[in-house]
Design a protein around this motif. Structure first.
Motif, PDB file in Angstrom:
ATOM      1  N   GLN A 171       0.819  -1.210   0.000  1.00  0.00           N
ATOM      2  CA  GLN A 171       0.000   0.000   0.000  1.00  0.00           C
ATOM      3  C   GLN A 171       0.854   1.261   0.000  1.00  0.00           C
ATOM      4  O   GLN A 171       0.593   2.207  -0.748  1.00  0.00           O
ATOM      5  N   ARG A 172       1.883   1.266   0.837  1.00  0.00           N
ATOM      6  CA  ARG A 172       2.764   2.437   0.889  1.00  0.00           C
ATOM      7  C   ARG A 172       3.504   2.631  -0.432  1.00  0.00           C
ATOM      8  O   ARG A 172       3.651   3.760  -0.923  1.00  0.00           O
ATOM      9  N   SER A 173       3.961   1.533  -1.025  1.00  0.00           N
ATOM     10  CA  SER A 173       4.694   1.630  -2.290  1.00  0.00           C
ATOM     11  C   SER A 173       3.811   2.168  -3.407  1.00  0.00           C
ATOM     12  O   SER A 173       4.263   2.981  -4.227  1.00  0.00           O
ATOM     13  N   LEU A 174       2.552   1.728  -3.446  1.00  0.00           N
ATOM     14  CA  LEU A 174       1.628   2.253  -4.457  1.00  0.00           C
ATOM     15  C   LEU A 174       1.392   3.749  -4.259  1.00  0.00           C
ATOM     16  O   LEU A 174       1.350   4.525  -5.220  1.00  0.00           O
ATOM     17  N   LEU A 175       1.234   4.153  -2.999  1.00  0.00           N
ATOM     18  CA  LEU A 175       1.012   5.561  -2.691  1.00  0.00           C
ATOM     19  C   LEU A 175       2.209   6.396  -3.110  1.00  0.00           C
ATOM     20  O   LEU A 175       2.053   7.501  -3.658  1.00  0.00           O
ATOM     21  N   MET A 176       3.401   5.888  -2.880  1.00  0.00           N
ATOM     22  CA  MET A 176       4.623   6.606  -3.271  1.00  0.00           C
ATOM     23  C   MET A 176       4.667   6.803  -4.790  1.00  0.00           C
ATOM     24  O   MET A 176       5.073   7.857  -5.274  1.00  0.00           O
ATOM     25  N   ARG A 177       4.233   5.801  -5.525  1.00  0.00           N
ATOM     26  CA  ARG A 177       4.262   5.908  -6.980  1.00  0.00           C
ATOM     27  C   ARG A 177       3.262   6.928  -7.512  1.00  0.00           C
ATOM     28  O   ARG A 177       3.454   7.483  -8.579  1.00  0.00           O
ATOM     29  N   VAL A 178       2.203   7.153  -6.751  1.00  0.00           N
ATOM     30  CA  VAL A 178       1.217   8.149  -7.157  1.00  0.00           C
ATOM     31  C   VAL A 178       1.640   9.553  -6.727  1.00  0.00           C
ATOM     32  O   VAL A 178       1.520  10.513  -7.499  1.00  0.00           O
ATOM     33  N   LEU A 179       2.156   9.687  -5.535  1.00  0.00           N
ATOM     34  CA  LEU A 179       2.425  11.008  -4.962  1.00  0.00           C
ATOM     35  C   LEU A 179       3.784  11.601  -5.338  1.00  0.00           C
ATOM     36  O   LEU A 179       3.914  12.818  -5.427  1.00  0.00           O
ATOM     37  N   PHE A 180       4.789  10.749  -5.562  1.00  0.00           N
ATOM     38  CA  PHE A 180       6.145  11.278  -5.670  1.00  0.00           C
ATOM     39  C   PHE A 180       6.840  10.948  -6.984  1.00  0.00           C
ATOM     40  O   PHE A 180       8.059  11.065  -7.068  1.00  0.00           O
ATOM     41  N   VAL A 238       6.737  11.454 -13.438  1.00  0.00           N
ATOM     42  CA  VAL A 238       6.350  10.735 -14.654  1.00  0.00           C
ATOM     43  C   VAL A 238       4.943  10.172 -14.505  1.00  0.00           C
ATOM     44  O   VAL A 238       4.112  10.278 -15.410  1.00  0.00           O
ATOM     45  N   ASN A 239       4.663   9.595 -13.322  1.00  0.00           N
ATOM     46  CA  ASN A 239       3.322   9.031 -13.094  1.00  0.00           C
ATOM     47  C   ASN A 239       2.263  10.120 -12.961  1.00  0.00           C
ATOM     48  O   ASN A 239       1.100   9.884 -13.316  1.00  0.00           O
ATOM     49  N   TRP A 240       2.638  11.285 -12.455  1.00  0.00           N
ATOM     50  CA  TRP A 240       1.676  12.403 -12.414  1.00  0.00           C
ATOM     51  C   TRP A 240       1.142  12.660 -13.820  1.00  0.00           C
ATOM     52  O   TRP A 240      -0.062  12.828 -14.018  1.00  0.00           O
TER      53      TRP A 240
END
Length: 487
Positions: free
Chosen positions: A161-170, A173-175
């Motif tokens: 869950q934390r890793s997925l959140l990191m990929r969305v927030l930080f 490129v994913n933004w």
């Protein structure tokens, strides 16, 4: 072009960079590198062109390769519930691997030592799953006993869950990728699941000697259960063998809100497969109180290509948190037990056992002791929990009635047939006799991240509940096996 890099060939960009200096060139280069990701698009499900391939897929039957007894049909069902469900499902696999049963029937004659025992886990024919349970089902389907070596570290104790959140927030490129209307958080999650767990596997990579894996999701538009199965994909003229396992799991676990739907293209009618005659006839009869009518109505929606060009899939727990309603629909379509067994290619079966792992948490009655008004979050949580548990009961009751119907029909009208014995085992916290122990599990959240000691506790209690079930004890005893003394 003086002062302009070879990577930036646009006259407009070159002119702007000449005025603004090196920093502008760097900024514009970064923008250009990110621009393709703004057009990010989910990968399309592959299309089937040939009716021959469709018929070949439909001819595979319901179960996996049955390398053990053909007289026993053993089905596992893994519920939703995030890592809690994944850990309990894993615990049941561990427990089944510890139960020894003798070989039986024709298979025993081909063995050098007919009295030799093997694990009850080897008898599993089908695993159907939703949401959190789909991680365990998919990994076992791909790797078999390897699950006992690395699954805990690769998934159960990983901070998913934390890793997925990191990929969305930080991730800048994913933004940009997430700005696309054709690429959502579930597509991002599927990429992550593939990286940490599935290693690029497709459904064609699932073991031939293992059980049939049936991952379930929910159609957003209609609320129908949708199975990632060969026949279901063949029905929409798509090739499941080439579809990534990670995307099916992402769809099955796409809880609405935090995650977005996984999208499939609907190719129904484009591979030579026509709408079944029984669907047309059932809809024409318009017996709207009949279950068969609603199944036919569901199947007919796929042929309405103008209205359903795309299929949007969310968490399988929305339509069925136990993952058994999809397979149960076979009874609605084919009616009699004889027809069901013929379609499933299990005519030799004399015992049918279904083990349902129900990871829904026990009811917490703390609000009955408080005179304050629950907040919005508590109210939503309470009402959704009530609906899930009520629906779970109805699902189990439907399954129980279907199994009993199979027993009656196989016995024949005079009771002189060759009856099928059925067993329905539920592995859930309500089976714990101590209310205080039940409450230990009431506050374990539905998330994709749990402490290691909680994961281990869930694994152990799942095995203990299974071994304590009277129905499971009866199954093992009837098979001539033995439950381990130390649970």
């Amino acid at each position: 072009m003086s002062g302009c890099t070879k990577l930036i060939q646009s006259p407009f960009i070159c002119a702007l960079s000449a005025r603004s200096g090196a920093w502008a060139q760097v900024l514009l280069l970064v923008i250009m590198l990110l621009m393709p990701t703004a057009c990010a698009h989910y990968p399309a499900n592959p299309k089937l062109e040939s009716i021959d391939k469709v018929l070949q897929i439909k001819d595979r039957g319901f179960v996996g390769s049955r390398h053990a007894s053909k007289e026993l049909l053993l089905v596992l069902s893994f519920s939703g519930g995030g890592t809690r469900a994944a850990a309990m499902s894993y615990g049941v696999l561990e427990a089944l691997d510890r139960v020894g049963i003798p070989y039986a029937g024709e298979e025993a004659k081909t063995l050098t030592a007919a009295g030799e025992k093997h694990a009850l886990l080897d008898e599993v024919d089908v695993i159907t799953s939703v949401s959190g349970g789909s991680f365990t089902a998919a990994y076992y389907g791909l790797h078999g006993d390897r699950i006992f070596k690395d699954y805990k570290e690769r998934f159960l104790t990983r901070p998913v869950q934390r890793s997925l959140l990191m990929r969305v927030l930080f991730s800048p490129v994913n933004w940009v990728r997430l700005l696309s209307s054709k690429f959502g958080k579930s597509d991002l999650a599927a990429e992550y699941y593939d990286k940490i767990l599935f290693d690029g596997a497709t459904f064609g990579d699932i073991r031939e000697q293992g059980p049939n894996i049936r991952i379930q999701a929910t159609e957003l538009a209609d609320g129908y259960s949708f199975g990632f199965t060969g026949p279901q994909f063949a029905f929409i003229c798509s090739d499941l063998d080439k579809y990534p396992v990670s995307r099916a799991v992402a769809a099955s676990a796409a809880f609405p809100g935090p995650f977005t739907p996984i999208i499939l293209n609907n190719y129904t009618g484009q591979c030579g497969l026509e709408e079944p005659q029984w669907v047309k006839q059932t809809l024409a009869n318009r017996n709207t109180s009949n279950r068969e009518y609603h199944t036919a109505k569901k199947m007919h929606t796929y042929f309405d290509i103008e209205s359903k060009q795309f299929i949007h899939l969310l968490d399988g727990g929305i339509s069925d948190n136990l993952g058994v309603r999809g397979p149960s629909e076979i009874f609605r379509v084919f009616g009699s037990a004889e027809k069901v067994m013929e379609e499933m290619k299990i005519e030799q079966t004399r015992r049918v056992a279904v083990i349902v792992v129900n990871a829904s948490t026990p009811k917490n009655y703390k609000w009955g002791q408080m005179n304050s008004i629950p907040g919005l979050g508590d109210t939503i949580g309470l009402t959704s929990g009530i609906m899930v548990q009520s629906y779970n009961f109805e699902t189990m009751d439907l399954l129980r009635r279907n199994l009993k119907q199979m027993e009656r029909e196989s016995a024949g009208s005079g009771g002189t047939g060759n009856p099928i014995q059925t067993y329905l085992v539920e592995v859930g916290f309500d089976a714990l006799p101590d209310r205080a122990e039940q409450m230990v599990y009431a506050d374990i959240p539905t998330s994709l991240q749990l402490p290691e000691d909680t994961v281990d506790r869930l694994r152990q209690v799942a095995g203990r509940i299974l071994f304590s079930s009277p129905e499971f004890k009866k199954l093992v005893n009837d098979l001539g096996g033995q439950i381990p003394v130390s649970h």
